[in-house]
Design an enzyme around this catalytic site. Structure first.
Site, short mmCIF file in Angstrom:
data_model
loop_
_atom_site.label_atom_id
_atom_site.label_comp_id
_atom_site.label_asym_id
_atom_site.label_seq_id
_atom_site.Cartn_x
_atom_site.Cartn_y
_atom_site.Cartn_z
N ARG A 158 -69.93 -43.68 63.77
CA ARG A 158 -70.49 -44.71 64.66
C ARG A 158 -72.00 -44.53 64.67
O ARG A 158 -72.50 -43.46 65.05
CB ARG A 158 -69.94 -44.57 66.07
CG ARG A 158 -70.72 -45.37 67.09
CD ARG A 158 -70.07 -45.42 68.45
NE ARG A 158 -68.89 -46.26 68.42
CZ ARG A 158 -68.30 -46.76 69.51
NH1 ARG A 158 -68.78 -46.50 70.70
NH2 ARG A 158 -67.22 -47.50 69.41
N HIS A 194 -67.51 -54.08 63.95
CA HIS A 194 -66.64 -53.13 64.66
C HIS A 194 -65.19 -53.34 64.18
O HIS A 194 -64.34 -53.79 64.94
CB HIS A 194 -66.76 -53.33 66.17
CG HIS A 194 -66.26 -52.19 67.01
ND1 HIS A 194 -65.74 -51.02 66.48
CD2 HIS A 194 -66.19 -52.04 68.36
CE1 HIS A 194 -65.39 -50.21 67.46
NE2 HIS A 194 -65.64 -50.80 68.61
N GLN A 208 -61.92 -51.99 66.10
CA GLN A 208 -61.64 -52.67 67.36
C GLN A 208 -60.77 -53.91 67.12
O GLN A 208 -59.84 -54.21 67.87
CB GLN A 208 -62.95 -53.09 68.05
CG GLN A 208 -62.76 -53.90 69.31
CD GLN A 208 -62.14 -53.10 70.45
OE1 GLN A 208 -62.59 -52.00 70.73
NE2 GLN A 208 -61.12 -53.64 71.10
N ASP A 226 -67.61 -59.49 75.58
CA ASP A 226 -68.16 -58.14 75.34
C ASP A 226 -69.40 -58.00 76.21
O ASP A 226 -69.95 -59.01 76.69
CB ASP A 226 -68.52 -58.03 73.84
CG ASP A 226 -69.09 -56.68 73.46
OD1 ASP A 226 -68.87 -55.69 74.19
OD2 ASP A 226 -69.77 -56.60 72.40
N CYS A 239 -63.30 -55.72 74.63
CA CYS A 239 -63.22 -54.45 73.90
C CYS A 239 -63.51 -53.26 74.81
O CYS A 239 -63.11 -52.15 74.51
CB CYS A 239 -64.18 -54.47 72.71
SG CYS A 239 -65.88 -54.85 73.16
N ARG A 290 -56.23 -49.05 70.63
CA ARG A 290 -57.27 -48.38 69.82
C ARG A 290 -56.66 -47.12 69.18
O ARG A 290 -56.98 -46.75 68.06
CB ARG A 290 -58.49 -48.00 70.68
CG ARG A 290 -59.30 -49.16 71.22
CD ARG A 290 -59.83 -50.08 70.12
NE ARG A 290 -60.46 -49.36 69.04
CZ ARG A 290 -61.72 -48.90 69.03
NH1 ARG A 290 -62.50 -49.13 70.05
NH2 ARG A 290 -62.20 -48.24 67.99
N1 NVA Z 1 -71.31 -54.72 71.48
C1 NVA Z 1 -71.01 -53.45 72.10
C2 NVA Z 1 -69.61 -53.03 71.77
C3 NVA Z 1 -69.15 -51.78 72.47
C4 NVA Z 1 -67.77 -51.38 72.07
C5 NVA Z 1 -72.02 -52.42 71.62
O1 NVA Z 1 -72.34 -52.40 70.43
O2 NVA Z 1 -72.51 -51.64 72.45
N1 CP Z 2 -64.37 -50.56 72.51
C1 CP Z 2 -65.02 -49.43 72.15
O1 CP Z 2 -65.42 -49.24 71.00
O2 CP Z 2 -65.20 -48.53 73.17
P1 CP Z 2 -66.08 -47.21 73.10
O3 CP Z 2 -67.52 -47.64 72.93
O4 CP Z 2 -65.83 -46.54 74.41
O5 CP Z 2 -65.65 -46.37 71.93
#
Ligand code: NVA
Ligand code: CP
Length: 312
Positions: free
Chosen positions: A100, A127, A130, A224, A265, A293
């Site tokens: 990530r 993502h 997800q 989101d 998500c 997940r």
């Molecule tokens: N769009 C959000 C998704 C978190 C799972 C982010 O990138 O922070």
């Molecule tokens: N939905 C998701 O990716 O959650 P986290 O950021 O907590 O991993």
């Protein structure tokens, strides 16, 4: 296919296989409990995570393996060791690498240099893992016959909106991204690619700038956070003002079909992108979605390590 770097890497058949196995893991998480016996999977994250980290570590344990979690500057990467040298080293020890980070290009460079599967666990652009959890949740609710159903994402044209449009295209769905115009719209390249995929799958890809008309007769209302990890704080006030017409509240839910569900998500900010009565109400499936997940990442790791994923 060695890696899962982008949602668009997956074919419809790959998604079907991954969801079928995920459903099996939902019933019995230990059904492949020796698949990774005496093996390790590295998880490298330069952004925070609750669900992705915990579900990945748990899934690896259920497969009999050991996760090795590495945060941000734990690695020599932070002191200038190259991405490709890092990928090569991790490939010598571990069976897969879950990443990530910010730049999609970094995940792709890791994938290119590693000999083991590299899995995108969120970048600024995408993502993919997800969306597998989202689709198994949609399947549980609506089954395979989704003709005539409309699935709508509301809010920021970010990584989640990209993954939403792309997975919808792969699955032959009618998907909509209801977002503001301009700066916070989805990338035009992603929209063009989703439309290209749609030509072969019968999907309908729509971009809307009107939340009410997008919500009308929708079966899924998805949203989101408005401020993603890494978004500049200096833009917060302007962004929240621009996105506020796309907040999912009971007014929008009331325009949807009678059996419509609310998805997110997570993490969620009640009172911003979603009202508390919607996310905590009877049409919300967010806890089941979050549970998936774990089942879907377990399926992704299991099949990529076995070399079962063919790619699009
Ligand atoms: N769009 C959000 C998704 C978190 C799972 C982010 O990138 O922070
Ligand atoms: N939905 C998701 O990716 O959650 P986290 O950021 O907590 O991993």
């Amino acid at each position: 296919m060695k890696d899962l770097l982008r949602t668009s890497d997956l074919s419809r058949d790959d998604v079907e296989l991954l969801l079928t196995t995920a459903a099996d893991f939902a019933t019995d998480p230990l059904r492949a409990s020796t698949a990774l016996s005496n093996r390790t999977v590295a998880i490298y994250m330069t952004k925070p995570s609750t669900r992705t980290r915990l579900s990945s570590e748990t899934a690896i344990a259920h497969l009999g393996g050991t996760p090795i979690f590495l945060r941000g500057d734990d690695l020599q990467l932070g002191r200038g060791e190259s991405i490709s040298d890092t990928a090569r080293i991790i490939s010598g020890y571990c069976s897969a690498l879950i990443v990530r980070t910010f730049a999609q290009a970094d995940v792709e460079e890791l994938g290119a240099a590693a000999s083991i599967p590299v899995i995108n666990a969120l970048t600024d652009d995408d993502h993919p893992t997800q969306l597998l959890a989202d689709w198994i949740t949609i399947r549980e609710k609506f089954g395979k016959d989704i003709a005539g159903r409309k699935f709508v994402y509301f809010g920021d044209g970010n990584n989640m909106s990209h993954a939403w449009l792309t997975m919808g295209a792969i699955m032959g769905a009618h998907v909509v991204a209801a977002t503001p115009e301009g700066k916070w719209a989805p990338s035009s390249a992603v929209v063009a690619q989703a439309k290209e995929i749609a030509k072969t799958t019968g999907a309908i890809i729509e971009i809307s700038h009107d939340a009410q008309s997008a919500a009308k007769d929708a079966s899924v209302l998805y949203t989101d956070v408005w401020m993603s990890m890494g978004d500049p704080e200096s833009e917060r006030a302007d962004k929240i003002k621009t996105l506020s017409p796309f907040a999912v509240n009971s007014n929008l839910m009331n325009l949807a079909t009678k059996d419509a569900i609310f998805m997110h998500c997570l993490p969620a900010h009640r009172g911003e992108e979603v009202s508390a009565d919607v996310i905590d109400g009877p049409r919300s499936v967010v806890w089941r979605e979050a549970l998936h997940r774990r089942t879907t990442i377990q399926s992704v790791i299991y099949h990529l390590v076995r070399g079962d994923i063919k790619g699009r």
